[in-house]
Design a protein around this motif. Structure first.
Motif, PDB file in Angstrom:
ATOM      1  N   TRP A  42      20.436  30.005  54.910  1.00  0.00           N
ATOM      2  CA  TRP A  42      18.977  30.084  54.942  1.00  0.00           C
ATOM      3  C   TRP A  42      18.438  29.943  56.371  1.00  0.00           C
ATOM      4  N   GLY A  43      19.354  29.998  57.348  1.00  0.00           N
ATOM      5  CA  GLY A  43      18.960  29.879  58.740  1.00  0.00           C
ATOM      6  C   GLY A  43      19.203  28.487  59.288  1.00  0.00           C
ATOM      7  N   ARG A  44      19.469  28.403  60.590  1.00  0.00           N
ATOM      8  CA  ARG A  44      19.699  27.107  61.224  1.00  0.00           C
ATOM      9  C   ARG A  44      18.447  26.240  61.132  1.00  0.00           C
ATOM     10  N   GLY A  45      18.665  24.976  60.821  1.00  0.00           N
ATOM     11  CA  GLY A  45      17.552  24.048  60.703  1.00  0.00           C
ATOM     12  C   GLY A  45      16.775  24.185  59.415  1.00  0.00           C
ATOM     13  N   SER A  46      17.300  24.968  58.485  1.00  0.00           N
ATOM     14  CA  SER A  46      16.596  25.181  57.216  1.00  0.00           C
ATOM     15  C   SER A  46      17.216  24.305  56.129  1.00  0.00           C
ATOM     16  N   PHE A  47      17.269  24.807  54.917  1.00  0.00           N
ATOM     17  CA  PHE A  47      17.687  24.019  53.760  1.00  0.00           C
ATOM     18  C   PHE A  47      19.192  23.713  53.789  1.00  0.00           C
ATOM     19  N   ARG A  48      19.539  22.603  53.146  1.00  0.00           N
ATOM     20  CA  ARG A  48      20.929  22.312  52.832  1.00  0.00           C
ATOM     21  C   ARG A  48      21.115  22.469  51.320  1.00  0.00           C
ATOM     22  N   PRO A  49      22.348  22.707  50.877  1.00  0.00           N
ATOM     23  CA  PRO A  49      22.594  22.838  49.437  1.00  0.00           C
ATOM     24  C   PRO A  49      22.786  21.479  48.785  1.00  0.00           C
ATOM     25  N   LYS A  87      14.977  17.320  57.018  1.00  0.00           N
ATOM     26  CA  LYS A  87      13.679  17.327  56.341  1.00  0.00           C
ATOM     27  C   LYS A  87      13.598  18.337  55.203  1.00  0.00           C
ATOM     28  N   ASN A  88      14.536  19.281  55.139  1.00  0.00           N
ATOM     29  CA  ASN A  88      14.447  20.363  54.154  1.00  0.00           C
ATOM     30  C   ASN A  88      15.441  20.217  53.016  1.00  0.00           C
ATOM     31  N   ASP A  89      15.854  19.019  52.708  1.00  0.00           N
ATOM     32  CA  ASP A  89      16.809  18.806  51.617  1.00  0.00           C
ATOM     33  C   ASP A  89      16.103  18.875  50.265  1.00  0.00           C
ATOM     34  N   ALA A  90      16.515  19.742  49.371  1.00  0.00           N
ATOM     35  CA  ALA A  90      17.658  20.655  49.447  1.00  0.00           C
ATOM     36  C   ALA A  90      17.434  21.759  48.413  1.00  0.00           C
ATOM     37  N   ARG A  91      18.271  22.797  48.464  1.00  0.00           N
ATOM     38  CA  ARG A  91      18.229  23.870  47.459  1.00  0.00           C
ATOM     39  C   ARG A  91      19.431  23.732  46.530  1.00  0.00           C
ATOM     40  N   LEU A  92      19.160  23.859  45.248  1.00  0.00           N
ATOM     41  CA  LEU A  92      20.187  23.708  44.220  1.00  0.00           C
ATOM     42  C   LEU A  92      21.137  24.899  44.245  1.00  0.00           C
ATOM     43  N   THR A 125      21.095  28.475  35.807  1.00  0.00           N
ATOM     44  CA  THR A 125      19.738  29.008  35.598  1.00  0.00           C
ATOM     45  C   THR A 125      18.752  28.648  36.706  1.00  0.00           C
ATOM     46  N   ARG A 126      19.112  27.703  37.584  1.00  0.00           N
ATOM     47  CA  ARG A 126      18.121  27.218  38.545  1.00  0.00           C
ATOM     48  C   ARG A 126      18.596  27.355  39.996  1.00  0.00           C
ATOM     49  N   ALA A 127      19.456  28.311  40.250  1.00  0.00           N
ATOM     50  CA  ALA A 127      20.023  28.490  41.590  1.00  0.00           C
ATOM     51  C   ALA A 127      18.918  28.686  42.619  1.00  0.00           C
ATOM     52  N   GLU A 128      19.042  27.978  43.741  1.00  0.00           N
ATOM     53  CA  GLU A 128      18.150  28.015  44.906  1.00  0.00           C
ATOM     54  C   GLU A 128      16.791  27.357  44.652  1.00  0.00           C
ATOM     55  N   GLU A 129      16.632  26.697  43.510  1.00  0.00           N
ATOM     56  CA  GLU A 129      15.416  25.910  43.297  1.00  0.00           C
ATOM     57  C   GLU A 129      15.393  24.739  44.267  1.00  0.00           C
ATOM     58  N   PHE A 182      28.659  23.072  63.644  1.00  0.00           N
ATOM     59  CA  PHE A 182      27.850  22.699  64.805  1.00  0.00           C
ATOM     60  C   PHE A 182      28.062  21.220  65.110  1.00  0.00           C
ATOM     61  N   TRP A 183      28.376  20.932  66.368  1.00  0.00           N
ATOM     62  CA  TRP A 183      28.540  19.553  66.843  1.00  0.00           C
ATOM     63  C   TRP A 183      27.205  19.158  67.446  1.00  0.00           C
ATOM     64  N   ASP A 184      26.338  18.571  66.626  1.00  0.00           N
ATOM     65  CA  ASP A 184      24.965  18.350  67.058  1.00  0.00           C
ATOM     66  C   ASP A 184      24.420  17.088  66.410  1.00  0.00           C
ATOM     67  N   LEU A 185      23.338  16.585  66.979  1.00  0.00           N
ATOM     68  CA  LEU A 185      22.689  15.393  66.452  1.00  0.00           C
ATOM     69  C   LEU A 185      21.947  15.716  65.155  1.00  0.00           C
ATOM     70  N   PRO A 186      21.834  14.748  64.255  1.00  0.00           N
ATOM     71  CA  PRO A 186      21.198  15.037  62.964  1.00  0.00           C
ATOM     72  C   PRO A 186      19.736  15.425  63.096  1.00  0.00           C
ATOM     73  N   VAL A 187      19.054  14.938  64.119  1.00  0.00           N
ATOM     74  CA  VAL A 187      17.634  15.252  64.264  1.00  0.00           C
ATOM     75  C   VAL A 187      17.427  16.741  64.533  1.00  0.00           C
ATOM     76  N   ASN A 188      18.464  17.409  65.054  1.00  0.00           N
ATOM     77  CA  ASN A 188      18.361  18.848  65.319  1.00  0.00           C
ATOM     78  C   ASN A 188      18.658  19.703  64.100  1.00  0.00           C
ATOM     79  N   ASP A 189      19.366  19.137  63.118  1.00  0.00           N
ATOM     80  CA  ASP A 189      19.606  19.813  61.843  1.00  0.00           C
ATOM     81  C   ASP A 189      20.116  21.235  62.055  1.00  0.00           C
ATOM     82  N   SER A 190      21.209  21.401  62.798  1.00  0.00           N
ATOM     83  CA  SER A 190      21.637  22.724  63.263  1.00  0.00           C
ATOM     84  C   SER A 190      22.398  23.544  62.237  1.00  0.00           C
TER      85      SER A 190
END
Length: 584
Positions: free
Chosen positions: A255-262, A138-143, A148-152, A242-250
């Motif tokens: 940025w922390g587990r379950g947070s943003f992806r790059p 749900k948190n996709d994504a940070r650049l 000039t726009r890193a982590e946007e 992490f060997w986990d289901l996608p709904v857990n977003d581990s």
């Protein structure tokens, strides 16, 4: 049950220590070429074979068994050609006192098969996933890797996971989207309307293949939000921690587990956040794929959703123009490990984009560009080779030649000649008993499906069936006519021997039925398997007697090189099975 009944009536064992009869487990159409292959693990003399029906009556033969030499673990192979048997029914092939698995001859052999592959595509969805009836990632994504726009934050949720991990690439997703759109256009009769746009049960007056293609298109639009921001990749191999289901977003990308992806932009230069870098030189390989998917999408949705079609048309032109300004390859970015998709060719992508745009707009500049790029890469470079790097020449077949021949029929003879050169190069290596001439690199089943598809396109363009034997052999290989007797598509056919332990956390946690319709990677050279990082078998190798040659395959959760389901190969096979399923 029928196979057991047949074997019981005949009093014939279904296998021996040395003789194994391999068949296409999907079955054979009455008017098709029909060849089974004997894989003998010890020297054996085999001269004839027969075919019996459910009553134990001989229906074919004795017919000659054609010796074809050794291949892999098979010290001898024999080809058993029963093409002349056209009567529909269930049969057994009998050779040297051994019976085959059930052989089905039916005009409906491939009916519904292409739709079955869409089950796998749906469960690969990011964004709303119908398996969980919830959104994943749900948190996709940070650049990242932008000057000039890193982590946007860039809202790019959607699309499909590339394989059993949750990485997402425009490289493979745009190709898969194009193939689904092409299947809908060319083989629409093969696809049903059983699911809605979210992938939930229930019709919505749109063929399911178009629903799935639209899911891909909508993600691609998010990944190209501005003319100056062409995005290429979502996530990297830190996902594998992490060997986990996608709904857990581990996964934790800092940025922390379950947070943003790059999300990675196309930079046109070597890229990678850690030690390993790719060898990118431009943007055209990705831009051309965008342009092709958007242009064909615009054509397919002109009537269904005119506003959506207009948006796709505009983005197709913008993507193509970007590729023209920045020739070269845009490879995927490695993470902690050195692996990435090492695509080195890009003219084929620009040809396909130009051909699709010419078909859509009829603007002469696109025709001229398509001809130019076609001449730059007439033959997909893996064809005829012994090996190649991982995804070095992708897509595995050049759809541009076919699309250009549709839009500009006067060019068809030259474009068909390009296809023929590639097919001849593979045919020159295919003198073995299984009639396969591809290199067994990682994702060899992709190459097998693409070779068969190119042969279909060539035959459609020319009426020449010179490669029909090899085209059929490639399809047969995927559905069980291989040393292991394994259909390489999970759960297809339902009565067949198919992968039970694919490299997939979904299969591991929720059951293999979640992977229904997924094409697995397929056999690789032994040297590849032995040198990959982090690979090991988790169970005893039940196919050990067939893994003694130069190629190996393992139905094992731990083998990500041969038994991981792959999204882009599944989409390619959906096109091929659509062609068979649409036949009357």
């Amino acid at each position: 049950m029928v196979a057991l009944l047949l074997a019981g009536l005949a009093g014939i064992p279904s296998s021996s220590d040395s003789v194994h009869i391999r068949i296409n487990q999907m079955g054979y159409r009455p008017d098709a070429r029909k060849v089974a292959v004997v894989c003998a693990l010890q020297p054996v003399r085999l001269t004839v074979f027969t075919i019996i029906d459910a009553q134990g009556r001989r229906r074919f033969g004795p017919a000659p068994a054609r010796g074809s030499g050794a291949f892999g673990p098979c010290v001898e192979t024999y080809r058993l050609d029963f093409s002349a048997l056209r009567r529909e029914g269930d049969y057994l092939i009998v050779a040297n006192g051994v019976a085959s698995p059930l052989v089905q001859i039916a005009s409906s052999a491939y009916r519904g098969a292409a739709d079955t592959l869409l089950y796998y595509m749906r469960q690969q969805r990011s964004g709303f996933n119908p398996v969980f009836r919830d959104s994943v990632h749900k948190n996709d994504a940070r650049l990242v890797d932008h000057p000039t726009r890193a982590e946007e934050f860039i809202p790019v949720s959607g699309g499909w996971a590339d394989a059993a991990d949750y990485l997402q690439y425009v490289t493979t997703s745009a190709n898969a989207t194009f193939l689904l759109l092409q299947a809908a256009r060319d083989h629409g009769r093969a696809f049903a309307d059983l699911f809605d746009a979210r992938g939930l049960p229930g019709p919505n007056q749109v063929a399911d293949v178009l629903d799935e293609a639209r899911h891909g298109l909508e993600w691609l639009l998010r990944m190209f939000p501005e003319d100056s921001l062409l995005l290429n990749q979502l996530g990297d191999d830190r996902d594998h921690s992490f060997w986990d289901l996608p709904v857990n977003d581990s996964s934790d990308y800092g940025w922390g587990r379950g947070s943003f992806r790059p999300v990675y932009p196309c930079t046109g230069k070597p890229q990678g956040l850690f030690t390993s870098k790719n060898r990118s030189t431009g943007l055209a390989s990705t831009a051309g794929k965008y342009a092709a998917a958007f242009a064909l999408g615009a054509a397919q949705f002109q009537t269904l959703d005119p506003d959506f079609a207009r948006r796709l048309r505009a983005r197709a032109i913008a993507a193509f123009d970007t590729g023209e300004r920045h020739p070269g390859v845009c490879q995927t970015a490695p993470g902690r490990a050195p692996y990435f998709y090492e695509e080195e060719n890009w003219a084929d992508d620009m040809e396909l984009g130009a051909a699709a745009l010419y078909a859509l707009t009829r603007e002469p500049r696109f025709l001229q560009a398509a001809q130019k790029y076609a001449a730059q890469e007439p033959v997909t470079p893996w064809m005829g080779r012994d090996t190649a790097r991982h995804y070095e020449f992708f897509p595995w077949h050049n759809n541009g030649h076919y699309e250009l021949s549709r839009a500009a029929p006067h060019l068809r003879p030259a474009l068909a000649a390009y296809y023929r050169r590639g097919l001849e190069a593979v045919a020159a290596r295919a003198g073995n008993g299984f009639r396969v001439g591809i290199p067994f690199i990682w994702c060899s089943n992709n190459l097998m499906a693409s070779f068969a598809t190119q042969a279909v396109l060539y035959r459609r363009m020319t009426g020449d069936d010179a490669f029909l034997e090899l085209e059929t052999a490639a399809l047969d290989w995927l559905f069980g006519t291989n040393p292991w007797g394994m259909s390489m598509v999970i759960g297809l056919p339902s009565r067949g021997r198919t992968p039970r332990h694919p490299h997939s956390v979904m299969a591991d946690r929720l059951g293999v039925a979640t992977q229904l319709g997924g094409l697995v990677d397929g056999p690789v050279y032994r040297s590849i398997f032995q040198n990959l990082r982090g690979i090991r078998l988790l169970d005893d190798d039940e196919y050990a007697p067939f893994n003694t040659g130069f190629i190996v395959y393992h139905d094992d959760l731990g083998d990500y090189s041969t038994n991981e389901p792959i999204m882009d190969g599944t989409a390619n096979l959906a096109y091929l099975l659509g062609a068979l399923g649409a036949m009357r």
